[in-house]
Design a protein around this motif. Structure first.
Motif, PDB file in Angstrom:
ATOM      1  N   ASN A 148       6.679  59.733 -36.140  1.00  0.00           N
ATOM      2  CA  ASN A 148       6.602  59.840 -37.651  1.00  0.00           C
ATOM      3  C   ASN A 148       5.416  60.363 -37.898  1.00  0.00           C
ATOM      4  O   ASN A 148       4.149  60.011 -37.402  1.00  0.00           O
ATOM      5  CB  ASN A 148       6.633  58.250 -38.122  1.00  0.00           C
ATOM      6  CG  ASN A 148       8.264  57.646 -38.009  1.00  0.00           C
ATOM      7  OD1 ASN A 148       9.164  58.252 -38.487  1.00  0.00           O
ATOM      8  ND2 ASN A 148       8.446  56.689 -36.955  1.00  0.00           N
ATOM      9  N   HIS A 199      10.112  60.775 -43.592  1.00  0.00           N
ATOM     10  CA  HIS A 199      11.478  60.300 -44.415  1.00  0.00           C
ATOM     11  C   HIS A 199      11.202  60.216 -45.858  1.00  0.00           C
ATOM     12  O   HIS A 199       9.967  59.975 -46.305  1.00  0.00           O
ATOM     13  CB  HIS A 199      11.717  59.005 -44.136  1.00  0.00           C
ATOM     14  CG  HIS A 199      12.317  58.935 -42.669  1.00  0.00           C
ATOM     15  ND1 HIS A 199      11.638  58.779 -41.453  1.00  0.00           N
ATOM     16  CD2 HIS A 199      13.794  59.056 -42.331  1.00  0.00           C
ATOM     17  CE1 HIS A 199      12.258  58.720 -40.456  1.00  0.00           C
ATOM     18  NE2 HIS A 199      13.673  58.932 -40.763  1.00  0.00           N
ATOM     19  N   ASP A 246      19.351  60.961 -41.939  1.00  0.00           N
ATOM     20  CA  ASP A 246      18.738  60.400 -40.914  1.00  0.00           C
ATOM     21  C   ASP A 246      19.515  60.211 -39.603  1.00  0.00           C
ATOM     22  O   ASP A 246      19.097  60.446 -38.363  1.00  0.00           O
ATOM     23  CB  ASP A 246      17.919  59.146 -40.984  1.00  0.00           C
ATOM     24  CG  ASP A 246      17.122  58.569 -40.111  1.00  0.00           C
ATOM     25  OD1 ASP A 246      16.164  59.317 -39.641  1.00  0.00           O
ATOM     26  OD2 ASP A 246      17.192  57.553 -39.662  1.00  0.00           O
ATOM     27  N   ASP A 271      19.670  52.503 -39.753  1.00  0.00           N
ATOM     28  CA  ASP A 271      18.135  52.633 -40.442  1.00  0.00           C
ATOM     29  C   ASP A 271      18.287  51.239 -40.893  1.00  0.00           C
ATOM     30  O   ASP A 271      19.138  50.772 -41.779  1.00  0.00           O
ATOM     31  CB  ASP A 271      18.036  53.785 -41.165  1.00  0.00           C
ATOM     32  CG  ASP A 271      17.622  54.907 -40.313  1.00  0.00           C
ATOM     33  OD1 ASP A 271      17.500  54.590 -39.041  1.00  0.00           O
ATOM     34  OD2 ASP A 271      17.932  55.917 -40.842  1.00  0.00           O
ATOM     35  N   GLU A 281      16.663  59.174 -46.150  1.00  0.00           N
ATOM     36  CA  GLU A 281      17.041  57.762 -45.541  1.00  0.00           C
ATOM     37  C   GLU A 281      18.519  57.977 -45.584  1.00  0.00           C
ATOM     38  O   GLU A 281      19.125  58.470 -46.587  1.00  0.00           O
ATOM     39  CB  GLU A 281      16.503  56.874 -46.298  1.00  0.00           C
ATOM     40  CG  GLU A 281      14.773  56.778 -46.074  1.00  0.00           C
ATOM     41  CD  GLU A 281      14.029  55.801 -47.312  1.00  0.00           C
ATOM     42  OE1 GLU A 281      14.736  55.657 -47.873  1.00  0.00           O
ATOM     43  OE2 GLU A 281      12.857  55.704 -46.890  1.00  0.00           O
TER      44      GLU A 281
END
Length: 538
Positions: free
Chosen positions: A397, A242, A379, A411, A375
């Protein structure tokens, strides 16, 4: 050149391409020329899709070949086509591909496996190259198999340069892509010119539900050959990483690029494929990597066809380490040394995601696929498109190796608060307009302040130089290229035309802005700081 992947070396292969039966191509009742061609090309034992597909195809059944990327589907219909040939007749097999690069690759496969057929002629036709040269390929000689992109092939058939009366086999490679509306008129025309009695083979790693209507138009009682219950390659580790979201396209690209350099620096790889969603982004990223001494090549639809084929050849012959590409390279491209795929920008659908990561892990080898996500909205969108496969996909990740949960709908940041707001296309345009107005406001504040204090007004050239010093944009053309790659390019262009309908001196333009733009009392959308020029202190 050996065509097949070398499975006799010490390299460990996954179960994707292994069979439990004690079968070789020599036991599959193939003709001697085909067997010799397979041996010369390095094929000894069939993969699961080859074991199941070739015998059914030889019997003349219509087929829906469905197998993971890189497990040998091209060899299936190539062998079937060669086995059907009667070399005294003209065109007997027509093979369609959605991109010119795939068509060229299929032609190479056919020539190599058919190398022991005396007098065999396989030709490829495609847009982007001389149509006169394509016409000449069919004059005064027998062509047995023609491979091509639908547009160019339709043109040659329509103008009488290709006789399809003897065609006994039609192949649609990457069939789910060929089912898109843009290909429909050409494919329907080609299909209408072929004899009623023919075999049809469709080949793809994915068949979405909405393709059933299309399939039924072309095949009759087709056998669905799918040796595996999942389309996920076993040898591919799938990772995500990210980066911070920024509504400014230029700034967002810089943030992604910093992460890309981190990935390339800290991961060992033989060859790397980097995917972008836009042609302009490919060219921009290629320039940035070259600037930072990373040797790379680029592949996108805005290049000359010779350059496109040349870039692909350098990848396949291991003459470049990094290739940056649009989705032109997402399907069908076989380069055995690619073991790292990076989605610089995430794809728009799950099928494209599978095809992209399938460029690594070819024929049972191992590889790594990394997707760079901003982000927030991006996402969430990525999770949405992959939700259909959440039970079969395993993503983690990149830097922490924690499980990446596809079923999360929101998120949160590390302190538990909801991630910052993201914006629609309309809101993005609003932000551009707001930023332009704010820039104008700041310029006038500078002018008024300087006048009131009897200070010397900073020249426009100094102002621009100051702005350039705080920006990574190398030229105004770079700025335009980045904006043109955004979905709202037409709206942005409209904004610029509205603000400056005619060329005029700077002073008149500023007066025009001051008199015609109403600066809002309240700004609803956060400003991007790097879009506001800073005053250069003297």
């Amino acid at each position: 050149m050996v065509l097949a992947h070398d499975t006799s070396n010490l390299k460990i292969r996954t179960q994707d391409i292994k069979i439990t039966q004690d079968v070789t191509f020599n036991t599959m009742l193939l003709s001697e020329p085909t067997l010799r061609g397979l041996t010369n090309a390095g094929f000894y034992r069939p993969s699961p899709i080859q074991l199941h597909g070739i015998p059914l195809g030889k019997c003349g059944f219509d087929l829906l070949l469905e197998a993971k990327s890189g497990t040998g589907k091209t060899a299936v219909f190539s062998v079937i086509a060669l086995e059907k040939l009667q070399l005294e007749n003209n065109v007997q097999a027509v093979i369609l591909a959605p991109t010119r690069e795939i068509a060229a690759q299929i032609c190479d496969v056919l020539k190599q496996i058919g190398s022991d057929y005396e007098g065999l002629c396989v030709e490829v036709v495609m847009g982007g190259l001389s149509v006169e040269e394509d016409k000449a390929k069919f004059k005064n000689k027998k062509v047995h198999i023609v491979v091509g992109s639908p547009g160019r092939l339709r043109h040659l058939i329509h103008d009488g340069h290709i006789d399809t009366s003897a065609v006994r086999l039609l192949v649609l490679d990457e069939a789910d892509k060929l089912m898109e509306k843009s290909f429909q008129p050409d494919i329907n025309y080609i299909f209408s010119t072929l004899p009623n009695q023919k075999q049809v083979i469709m080949s793809s790693a994915t068949y979405p539900e909405n393709t059933k209507t299309f399939i039924n138009q072309y095949v009759q009682n087709a056998h669905h050959v799918c040796p595996d219950t999942t389309s996920i390659l076993l040898g591919i580790k799938q990772k995500v990483t990210h980066v911070q979201y920024n509504s400014n396209v230029l700034r967002q690209t810089q943030i992604r690029y910093k992460e890309l350099l981190e990935i390339l620096t800290k991961n060992n790889f033989k060859q790397c494929l980097i995917f972008c969603n836009y042609q302009a982004r490919v060219a921009e990223l290629h320039k940035m990597l070259k600037r930072d001494k990373w040797p790379s090549e680029q592949l996108h639809g805005n290049q000359d066809q010779e350059d496109r084929l040349g870039a692909l050849k350098t990848l396949q012959e291991y003459k470049c380490r990094i290739l940056i590409a649009t989705d032109l390279a997402a399907r069908g491209i076989d380069a055995s040394n690619v073991d790292l795929v990076i989605n610089f920008e995430p794809p728009y659908d799950w099928q494209t995601y599978l095809h992209r990561i399938g460029r690594a892990g070819r024929f049972g080898s191992y590889g790594l696929a990394i997707t760079v996500l901003s982000e927030g909205k991006e996402d969430a969108k990525f999770k949405e498109i992959l939700s259909i496969m959440k039970d079969s996909l395993t993503l983690s990740n990149l830097w922490s190796d924690d499980r990446y949960q596809l079923d999360e709908t929101t998120d949160k940041s590390c302190n538990g608060s909801i991630e910052k707001k993201t914006f629609t296309k309309t809101e993005k345009v609003h932000e551009v307009v707001t930023n332009l107005k704010e820039i104008t406001k700041n310029i006038w504040n500078e002018i008024n302040t300087a006048s009131n204090e009897n200070k010397e007004i900073e020249s426009f050239e100094d102002l621009m130089r100051s702005f350039n010093e705080t920006s990574s944009v190398e030229s105004f053309s770079d700025l335009l290229n980045s904006y043109e790659s955004n979905d709202c390019e037409d709206k942005i262009e409209c904004v610029f035309k509205t603000l400056q309908p005619k060329k005029m001196p700077l002073h008149d333009f500023l007066n025009h802005l001051k008199n015609n733009l109403e600066v809002p009392n309240k700004v609803d959308v956060p400003l991007s700081p790097n879009m506001i020029p800073e005053k250069k202190h003297q």
